[in-house]
Write a protein that holds these residues in place. Structure first.
Motif, PDB file in Angstrom:
ATOM      1  N   HIS A 108      -7.875   3.097   3.036  1.00 46.00           N
ATOM      2  CA  HIS A 108      -8.432   4.389   3.411  1.00 46.00           C
ATOM      3  C   HIS A 108      -8.439   4.580   4.927  1.00 46.00           C
ATOM      4  N   THR A 109      -7.541   3.885   5.606  1.00 48.44           N
ATOM      5  CA  THR A 109      -7.499   3.934   7.061  1.00 48.44           C
ATOM      6  C   THR A 109      -6.134   4.428   7.514  1.00 48.44           C
ATOM      7  N   PRO A 110      -6.058   5.643   8.086  1.00 43.94           N
ATOM      8  CA  PRO A 110      -4.761   6.143   8.548  1.00 43.94           C
ATOM      9  C   PRO A 110      -4.277   5.374   9.769  1.00 43.94           C
ATOM     10  N   ALA A 111      -3.055   5.650  10.160  1.00 45.19           N
ATOM     11  CA  ALA A 111      -2.538   5.096  11.411  1.00 45.19           C
ATOM     12  C   ALA A 111      -3.412   5.554  12.573  1.00 45.19           C
TER      13      ALA A 111
ATOM     14  N   ARG B 156       0.830  -1.211   0.000  1.00 44.01           N
ATOM     15  CA  ARG B 156       0.000   0.000   0.000  1.00 44.01           C
ATOM     16  C   ARG B 156       0.858   1.251   0.000  1.00 44.01           C
ATOM     17  N   ILE B 157       1.912   1.265   0.810  1.00 38.00           N
ATOM     18  CA  ILE B 157       2.779   2.442   0.883  1.00 38.00           C
ATOM     19  C   ILE B 157       3.493   2.664  -0.442  1.00 38.00           C
TER      20      ILE B 157
ATOM     21  N   GLN C 181      -1.458   7.858   5.859  1.00 41.75           N
ATOM     22  CA  GLN C 181      -2.881   7.773   5.524  1.00 41.75           C
ATOM     23  C   GLN C 181      -3.319   6.363   5.113  1.00 41.75           C
ATOM     24  N   VAL C 182      -2.404   5.526   4.674  1.00 38.78           N
ATOM     25  CA  VAL C 182      -2.764   4.156   4.276  1.00 38.78           C
ATOM     26  C   VAL C 182      -2.101   3.120   5.182  1.00 38.78           C
ATOM     27  N   TRP C 183      -1.706   3.512   6.373  1.00 36.52           N
ATOM     28  CA  TRP C 183      -0.942   2.622   7.254  1.00 36.52           C
ATOM     29  C   TRP C 183      -1.752   1.396   7.671  1.00 36.52           C
TER      30      TRP C 183
END
Length: 394
Positions: A378-381, A230-231, A372-374
């Motif tokens: 679509h879910t941040p850290a 994702r990153i 933001q994609v951790w």
């Protein structure tokens, strides 16, 4: 089976004894003694956290020092990665239409080299013969501005103004500000080496980028692998959107301001438009510097009224691209607060000169995109998620 020594000694087979400890009382285990108690309270926890922070900061500082010592390698590497991300859609489009990977890479690389060469030639052609005149008129305009400031009814110390001007001159000619791009232009050998290295790296990024990234991800497993994928996707998307969007915005800014300068008959309109295009790659600060230069030249050529109109034209063009064009091209990719942008620009300029100023904002956007994609697409850290109350009011 021969009897064991234990059987011969006691005359009977050994028996297995099972102990049931389920009913045994729980024995509390706690840190005892002064050394352990000193680290188990709140102050001890704070000390451990502080030590961890110092270790992380030390490692980060060592990495930054190492990167600064290897700028001939690191800067071409970052530039090649950014350009490869910007032209990734072109490679995808060619491959989907059956173009062999090698041919697609060569065509894309040739297009990049021709594009960069054309922009460089345009800059040299537009600025080469008029740069001295532009610098002279900008200095004259600045002196006129200082003379006008001296006529104001406020008590302004001329010596203080001279100190500010001298400090600005020392900063511009200092080693920190002159590092990176300025020093690279002065050292022709380093510049050529870096350019050739960037082209070679760009070739491999375009041709084998996915395979190279898959090799880097081999040690990851499970959720760590998914997060790294994702990153990586977010990084390519952010860098590509930044380069394509910024180049388009810079071209629109340059054309808009060029039209305004030509209508107002301000001299050196083409060199000023070229500077507008180049400085647009430095957010916030670049547009301000371009507007100041254009206003100073107009002040020398036509007086304060035309200079104020030029300032209005620059502000109008910047507002149009900031409120209409930039959100359309970049969306939320570069959704960074102005304070964060200014801090990133300052740190980048101090560490890497002009190159650091140009790369600071996209690298900061990449870091924020990774946050933001951790925990999901679509879910941040967890620490970066908005509070429920804040989310409900939006």
């Amino acid at each position: 089976m021969a009897p064991s020594p234990l059987h011969r000694l006691f005359g009977s087979q050994p028996r297995t004894v099972r102990l049931d400890l389920s009913a045994a009382p729980a024995v509390p285990v706690a840190a005892g003694g002064k050394p352990w108690s000193l680290w188990s309270d709140a102050l001890g926890t704070l000390a451990i956290r502080s030590l961890q922070v110092l270790i992380v900061v030390g490692i980060a500082a060592a990495l930054i020092v190492g990167i600064l010592q290897l700028t001939v390698v690191t800067i071409p590497l970052v530039l090649a990665l950014i350009l490869a991300s910007a032209f990734a859609p072109v490679m995808t489009w060619l491959r989907r239409r059956g173009v062999p990977s090698l041919l697609a890479t060569l065509l894309t690389l040739l297009a990049i080299v021709v594009l960069l060469g054309g922009v460089t030639w345009l800059i040299v052609w537009a600025v080469r013969d008029q740069w001295d005149t532009l610098a002279t008129q900008a200095q004259e305009g600045f002196q006129k501005f200082l003379a006008w400031v001296g006529t104001l009814p406020f008590d302004i110390d001329q010596a203080q103004i001279d100190d500010w001007v001298a400090s600005l001159g020392e900063f511009v000619t200092s080693a920190q500000f002159g590092s990176g791009a300025i020093a690279g232009v002065g050292a022709v050998a380093n510049f050529v080496t870096g350019f050739v290295l960037m082209v070679v790296m760009l070739f491999f990024f375009l041709k084998d980028g996915p395979q190279m990234w898959a090799f880097v991800l081999r040690p990851f497993r499970g959720e760590g692998y998914t997060r790294a994928v994702r990153i990586g996707d977010k990084t390519v998307s952010t860098l590509g959107s930044y380069v394509r969007g910024t180049a388009t915005v810079a071209a629109v800014d340059a054309i808009g301001i060029l039209i305004g300068l030509l209508i107002l008959q301000v001299p050196l309109a083409i060199p000023l438009a070229v500077l507008v295009f180049l400085l647009a790659f430095i957010p916030i600060v670049g547009a301000t510097l371009a507007g100041i230069l254009a206003a100073l030249v107009a002040l020398v050529a036509h007086g304060p009224v035309i200079a104020l109109i030029v300032v209005g034209v620059v502000v109008l063009v910047n507002q149009l691209e900031g409120n209409l064009l930039q959100p359309f091209l970049m969306g939320r990719t570069m959704k960074l607060h102005a304070f964060v942008v200014l801090v990133a620009l300052t740190v980048g300029t101090v560490l890497g000169g002009i190159v650091g100023a140009v790369l600071a904002v996209p690298l900061t956007a990449v870091a924020w995109g990774a946050v933001q994609v951790w925990d999901g697409p679509h879910t941040p850290a967890r620490w970066a998620r908005p509070k429920q109350a804040d989310a409900a009011t939006r």
